[in-house]
Design a protein around this motif. Structure first.
Motif, PDB file in Angstrom:
ATOM      1  N   PRO A  65      39.738 -38.861  32.105  1.00  0.00           N
ATOM      2  CA  PRO A  65      38.840 -37.818  32.621  1.00  0.00           C
ATOM      3  C   PRO A  65      39.378 -37.098  33.861  1.00  0.00           C
ATOM      4  O   PRO A  65      38.891 -36.021  34.206  1.00  0.00           O
ATOM      5  CB  PRO A  65      37.555 -38.589  32.949  1.00  0.00           C
ATOM      6  CG  PRO A  65      37.587 -39.764  32.029  1.00  0.00           C
ATOM      7  CD  PRO A  65      39.028 -40.144  31.958  1.00  0.00           C
ATOM      8  N   HIS A 244      35.966 -47.262  23.884  1.00  0.00           N
ATOM      9  CA  HIS A 244      36.030 -45.982  24.594  1.00  0.00           C
ATOM     10  C   HIS A 244      34.745 -45.220  24.314  1.00  0.00           C
ATOM     11  O   HIS A 244      34.440 -44.923  23.149  1.00  0.00           O
ATOM     12  CB  HIS A 244      37.204 -45.135  24.102  1.00  0.00           C
ATOM     13  CG  HIS A 244      38.523 -45.503  24.698  1.00  0.00           C
ATOM     14  ND1 HIS A 244      39.714 -44.981  24.248  1.00  0.00           N
ATOM     15  CD2 HIS A 244      38.844 -46.325  25.720  1.00  0.00           C
ATOM     16  CE1 HIS A 244      40.715 -45.466  24.949  1.00  0.00           C
ATOM     17  NE2 HIS A 244      40.206 -46.288  25.858  1.00  0.00           N
ATOM     18  N   LYS A 246      32.433 -41.725  24.805  1.00  0.00           N
ATOM     19  CA  LYS A 246      32.561 -40.295  25.108  1.00  0.00           C
ATOM     20  C   LYS A 246      31.524 -39.529  24.303  1.00  0.00           C
ATOM     21  O   LYS A 246      30.849 -40.093  23.438  1.00  0.00           O
ATOM     22  CB  LYS A 246      33.965 -39.805  24.764  1.00  0.00           C
ATOM     23  CG  LYS A 246      34.336 -39.897  23.284  1.00  0.00           C
ATOM     24  CD  LYS A 246      35.805 -39.544  23.079  1.00  0.00           C
ATOM     25  CE  LYS A 246      36.183 -39.546  21.610  1.00  0.00           C
ATOM     26  NZ  LYS A 246      37.622 -39.338  21.413  1.00  0.00           N
ATOM     27  N   GLY A 261      35.314 -32.388  22.432  1.00  0.00           N
ATOM     28  CA  GLY A 261      34.765 -33.226  23.495  1.00  0.00           C
ATOM     29  C   GLY A 261      33.697 -32.502  24.291  1.00  0.00           C
ATOM     30  O   GLY A 261      33.900 -31.372  24.754  1.00  0.00           O
ATOM     31  N   GLN A 264      28.937 -36.621  27.411  1.00  0.00           N
ATOM     32  CA  GLN A 264      28.197 -37.638  26.678  1.00  0.00           C
ATOM     33  C   GLN A 264      26.719 -37.579  27.035  1.00  0.00           C
ATOM     34  O   GLN A 264      26.346 -37.523  28.206  1.00  0.00           O
ATOM     35  CB  GLN A 264      28.741 -39.037  26.975  1.00  0.00           C
ATOM     36  CG  GLN A 264      28.140 -40.097  26.061  1.00  0.00           C
ATOM     37  CD  GLN A 264      28.679 -41.489  26.313  1.00  0.00           C
ATOM     38  OE1 GLN A 264      29.367 -41.731  27.305  1.00  0.00           O
ATOM     39  NE2 GLN A 264      28.368 -42.417  25.433  1.00  0.00           N
ATOM     40  N   GLU A 296      35.283 -42.797  29.016  1.00  0.00           N
ATOM     41  CA  GLU A 296      36.392 -41.875  28.764  1.00  0.00           C
ATOM     42  C   GLU A 296      35.843 -40.478  28.465  1.00  0.00           C
ATOM     43  O   GLU A 296      36.060 -39.929  27.373  1.00  0.00           O
ATOM     44  CB  GLU A 296      37.262 -42.379  27.605  1.00  0.00           C
ATOM     45  CG  GLU A 296      38.626 -41.707  27.570  1.00  0.00           C
ATOM     46  CD  GLU A 296      39.415 -42.033  26.305  1.00  0.00           C
ATOM     47  OE1 GLU A 296      40.641 -42.014  26.378  1.00  0.00           O
ATOM     48  OE2 GLU A 296      38.804 -42.288  25.250  1.00  0.00           O
ATOM     49  N   GLN A 297      35.144 -39.921  29.428  1.00  0.00           N
ATOM     50  CA  GLN A 297      34.625 -38.559  29.262  1.00  0.00           C
ATOM     51  C   GLN A 297      35.770 -37.616  28.923  1.00  0.00           C
ATOM     52  O   GLN A 297      36.753 -37.547  29.666  1.00  0.00           O
ATOM     53  CB  GLN A 297      33.932 -38.118  30.555  1.00  0.00           C
ATOM     54  CG  GLN A 297      33.152 -36.833  30.461  1.00  0.00           C
ATOM     55  CD  GLN A 297      31.735 -37.037  29.945  1.00  0.00           C
ATOM     56  OE1 GLN A 297      31.535 -37.324  28.772  1.00  0.00           O
ATOM     57  NE2 GLN A 297      30.756 -36.901  30.821  1.00  0.00           N
ATOM     58  N   GLU A 298      35.666 -36.893  27.801  1.00  0.00           N
ATOM     59  CA  GLU A 298      36.751 -36.011  27.358  1.00  0.00           C
ATOM     60  C   GLU A 298      36.232 -34.597  27.148  1.00  0.00           C
ATOM     61  O   GLU A 298      36.427 -33.992  26.086  1.00  0.00           O
ATOM     62  CB  GLU A 298      37.383 -36.540  26.062  1.00  0.00           C
ATOM     63  CG  GLU A 298      38.131 -37.849  26.237  1.00  0.00           C
ATOM     64  CD  GLU A 298      38.860 -38.265  24.969  1.00  0.00           C
ATOM     65  OE1 GLU A 298      38.706 -37.594  23.926  1.00  0.00           O
ATOM     66  OE2 GLU A 298      39.577 -39.274  25.012  1.00  0.00           O
ATOM     67  N   GLN A 347      28.834 -38.881  33.250  1.00  0.00           N
ATOM     68  CA  GLN A 347      28.867 -39.909  32.214  1.00  0.00           C
ATOM     69  C   GLN A 347      28.360 -41.252  32.736  1.00  0.00           C
ATOM     70  O   GLN A 347      27.629 -41.957  32.039  1.00  0.00           O
ATOM     71  CB  GLN A 347      30.285 -40.074  31.656  1.00  0.00           C
ATOM     72  CG  GLN A 347      30.329 -41.042  30.468  1.00  0.00           C
ATOM     73  CD  GLN A 347      31.721 -41.256  29.917  1.00  0.00           C
ATOM     74  OE1 GLN A 347      32.713 -41.133  30.635  1.00  0.00           O
ATOM     75  NE2 GLN A 347      31.814 -41.590  28.639  1.00  0.00           N
TER      76      GLN A 347
END
Length: 377
Positions: A65, A244, A246, A261, A264, A296-298, A347
């Motif tokens: 991130p 993970h 997201k 992405g 979330q 794992e914010q994407e 997140q």
């Protein structure tokens, strides 16, 4: 909060139904057809187990991130550790190449020890990640893990060829990983990373059948392989050791599905995050099976369809580049860097909100079943 006896069994039943309705609403969100994915009853036994799992849950940060800040800004891996400590996380996951010139792969042994010492001082656990299963890459991460005192490594394959050939190549690699795991007291977790279906990964792990070789479940990568989230989770469940998390917007394509992405828990997020989080928490009979829930914010990550709905029985698997998030249209590097920390905090807030709701509902079930009033409904 004061606890008062419930006056009647009818009142108790009303509270229990109210709690179950809240639980069902939470776990049904984006989960699909209720007849296919019915929400379990939140019984006192399940509530007690859920509370135990919530108490032992380990929430990790991730370097991805912050990739723009690590690559183009002044952010260092030490700053990532400080962020995790400030937000009371339990550890961080770091890819060997995150940060490029300032990445772990470019550090001397003394620099690696400095990062590891900082993590220990802050009470954080470091997990390492690479985007390969090939010998040279694996040997490199094992050397770094030894210097840093790290035990857990995420891997995934990027072979090209017919699926049967790719599976054979991966199996050879995984057998080598199993040898290294025993020799150096390591654990390797293979991530489902868009090119393989969950059943194919489960088949490989069953063939190897080694306790130090397991799976990392990603909340959205199964979309690109033509699977649905809960379907993939159930298939891979016996092997999942890391996760993970997201947000993903599912993008229909002509012959498959890609994903984009998103934050979330936002309105754009098409994933059944609360349901997956609950089911993953409950894995393991005597002890928690999942050792790390990784944030794992994407946001703005683009992943086109990888496996097609009309593919042949032994499809051709194209070569896959490592993941990266390009600058969204209209974004400058400075704007992306400014937003990365805010999105990461977003997140943390969302996931902790879901965990808190699960805790409230579990506690209410136990109080109500014991004849005590719960005022959360």
């Amino acid at each position: 909060m004061h606890e008062y006896p419930i006056e009647s069994s009818l009142e108790s039943m009303s509270f229990m139904q109210c709690i179950q309705n809240r639980f069902s609403a939470l776990l049904s969100h984006n989960a699909g057809a209720p007849e296919q994915w019915p929400v379990p009853e939140l019984t006192p036994a399940i509530a007690a187990k859920l509370l135990e799992r919530l108490d032992s849950l380990r929430l990790f940060g991730h370097a991805y991130p912050f990739l723009t800040s690590l690559t183009s800004g002044q952010h260092r891996l030490i700053d990532l550790l400080d962020f995790a400590w400030r937000h009371e996380l339990d550890g961080v996951c770091i890819h060997l190449l995150d940060g490029e010139e300032r990445s772990l792969s470019r550090m001397s042994d003394d620099e690696l020890r400095t990062v590891a010492d900082r993590a220990r001082m802050l009470g954080l656990t470091i997990h390492l990640e690479i985007s390969s299963t090939q010998k040279a890459d694996v040997d490199h991460v094992v050397e770094i893990a030894h210097v840093m005192g790290v035990q857990n490594v995420r891997v995934y394959s990027r072979y090209e060829g017919r699926l049967s050939q790719v599976m054979d190549s991966i199996e050879t690699d995984l057998r080598y990983l199993a040898q290294l795991a025993e020799r150096y007291d390591l654990y390797f977790d293979f991530e489902q990373h868009e090119e393989l279906k969950s059943g194919e990964i489960a088949t490989l792990l069953r063939r190897i059948s080694h306790p130090r070789l397991n799976a990392l479940f990603d909340f959205g990568n199964m979309i690109n392989a033509g699977e649905q989230p809960l379907q993939a989770l159930h298939i891979l469940a016996p092997h999942i050791r890391q996760v993970h998390m997201k947000g993903v917007r599912i993008v229909p394509e002509e012959q498959g599905f890609g994903h984009y992405g998103v934050l979330q828990g936002s309105d754009e997020d098409n994933l059944p995050s609360a349901r997956m989080l609950f089911e993953l928490l409950m894995l393991g009979k005597q002890a928690p099976q999942v050792i790390a829930f990784i944030l794992e914010q994407e946001n703005h990550y683009i992943a086109p369809a990888f496996r097609m709905v009309n593919e042949e029985s032994d499809p051709y698997i194209p070569y896959r580049e490592m993941s990266e998030t390009p600058l969204p249209p209209g974004y400058a590097v400075e704007q992306m860097m400014a937003n990365e920390e805010r999105w990461a905090i977003n997140q943390i807030t969302y996931v902790r909100g879901v965990l808190q709701e699960l805790r409230i509902l579990a506690e209410c079930i136990l109080k109500t079943s014991a004849g005590l009033a719960c005022h959360s409904c």
